[in-house]
Write a protein that holds these residues in place. Structure first.
Motif, mmCIF file in Angstrom:
data_model
loop_
_atom_site.group_PDB
_atom_site.id
_atom_site.type_symbol
_atom_site.label_atom_id
_atom_site.label_comp_id
_atom_site.label_asym_id
_atom_site.label_seq_id
_atom_site.Cartn_x
_atom_site.Cartn_y
_atom_site.Cartn_z
ATOM 1 N N ALA A 152 0.468 -1.624 0.037
ATOM 2 C CA ALA A 152 0.412 -0.049 -0.258
ATOM 3 C C ALA A 152 0.723 1.027 0.254
ATOM 4 N N ALA A 153 1.851 1.152 0.543
ATOM 5 C CA ALA A 153 2.809 2.580 0.739
ATOM 6 C C ALA A 153 3.674 3.169 -0.679
ATOM 7 N N PHE A 154 3.126 2.329 -1.890
ATOM 8 C CA PHE A 154 3.576 3.095 -3.036
ATOM 9 C C PHE A 154 2.548 3.842 -3.594
ATOM 10 N N THR A 155 1.299 2.816 -3.142
ATOM 11 C CA THR A 155 -0.121 3.539 -3.815
ATOM 12 C C THR A 155 0.355 5.077 -4.231
ATOM 13 N N GLY A 156 0.328 5.917 -5.128
ATOM 14 C CA GLY A 156 0.359 7.116 -5.853
ATOM 15 C C GLY A 156 1.831 7.080 -6.093
#
Length: 258
Positions: free
Chosen positions: A15-19
Motif C-alpha cells: 500500500a505504501a507505493f500507492t500514488g
C-alpha cells in the motif's frame, strides 16, 4: 500456489507505493517495461489469485502460478520477472506470469466472483452452479469463474467443514447444502486470511495434508489427482457424504461435466 487470501495480504503490504511513480522497471519479462517508467500507481487491487497494479494508462496482472514469490524492499539471488523501483522502495516478483491489461479493470473482471471481494454475490454463484449439475464438488471449488481465489487448501477444508464428499455432483446436492457450500467458501477464506496474518494457518487445518479425520478418528483418503482438476484431496469416506451417482464415479475416472 498462493490463494486469494494471500494475495489480499500482498495488496495490503504494498500500500505504501500507492500514488508513487515508477522510476525503474526491470526484469526478464518480455513485456515492454519502458512503458511503465513514469507512470503512477493509481491503485493495487486483487481478483482471486490475480494481483493487479493499476497505472495511468495500463494495468499489470501478476499471477504467482505454482512457485512464484515476491519481495518488498529486498531481492532474491535469482533474477526477477519484474522489478519496479519507486522513490520510497522497490517491489520484486519472481517465477510468475506478468501481463498488461488494456482498458479499465472493471471491464476485464467480474468482481462478484471474487470470494474475498466486497462485490461477492452468492446468488450469482448459485445460479452458475445450478447450470452445471454434472460438475464435481472438488472441481467446482477450484473453478475461478465460480470461486475466484479458492485454491486447493480452501477446497479441502470447505468440503470437510460442510461434510461434502469431493466426488459429489453439484446437481445432486440438496438446495440447503448447495447454499451452505457457497457460503462456506467465503467464510473459510476470511478465516484463512486471519490465520495467515497470525501465522497460524497450518495449525488450523482440519483436512488438508492430514492423515486422520478429527471427527471419525479414522484415516483420511488421500488422492493425489482427483477430479478433472487433478489436484490433491484429503477427505473422510464416513462423514463426508457422497451425493449423486456414487457407484458411477471413481477417483480415477470422474464423471464428465455436461
Amino acid at each position: 500456489m498462493p490463494e486469494g487470501p494471500s494475495i489480499v495480504i500482498l495488496r495490503e503490504e504494498v500500500a505504501a507505493f500507492t500514488g508513487k511513480a515508477v522510476e525503474r522497471a526491470e526484469g526478464n519479462s518480455k513485456l515492454d517495461k519502458s512503458r511503465l517508467v513514469g507512470q503512477t500507481v493509481q491503485s493495487f487491487r486483487s481478483w482471486g489469485k490475480h494481483f493487479l497494479i493499476e497505472l495511468d494508462d495500463v494495468s499489470l496482472r501478476i499471477h504467482l502460478l505454482l512457485f512464484g514469490s515476491y519481495r518488498i524492499n529486498e531481492r532474491k539471488q535469482s533474477s526477477p520477472r519484474l522489478s519496479l523501483g519507486f522513490a520510497n522502495g522497490e517491489l520484486n516478483f519472481y517465477a510468475c506470469s506478468v501481463q498488461f491489461i488494456e482498458g479499465p479493470l472493471d471491464e476485464a473482471y467480474e468482481w462478484s466472483a471474487d470470494v474475498m471481494g466486497d462485490a461477492w454475490d452468492s446468488r450469482a454463484v448459485l445460479k452458475k452452479l445450478r447450470a452445471r449439475p454434472r460438475l464435481l464438488a472438488c472441481d467446482a471449488l477450484l473453478d475461478q469463474t465460480l470461486f475466484s481465489g479458492s485454491g486447493n487448501i480452501i477446497k479441502n477444508e470447505v468440503l470437510f467443514r460442510t461434510r461434502i464428499h469431493p466426488l459429489s455432483l453439484i446437481g445432486e446436492l440438496p438446495a440447503a447444502k448447495l447454499r451452505e457450500l457457497a457460503k462456506e467458501v467465503r467464510v473459510y477464506s476470511f478465516d484463512f486470511l486471519r490465520w495467515k496474518r497470525e501465522g497460524k494457518l497450518k495449525a488450523n487445518w482440519l483436512a488438508h495434508t492430514k492423515t486422520t479425520c478429527p471427527r471419525c478418528k479414522i484415516p483420511f483418503v488421500k488422492a493425489k489427482s482427483l477430479g478433472r482438476s487433478k489436484r490433491r484431496a484429503f477427505y473422510c469416506e464416513r462423514c463426508q457424504k457422497r451425493h449423486g451417482d456414487s457407484e458411477k464415479v471413481s477417483v480415477n475416472a470422474p464423471v464428465a461435466e455436461e
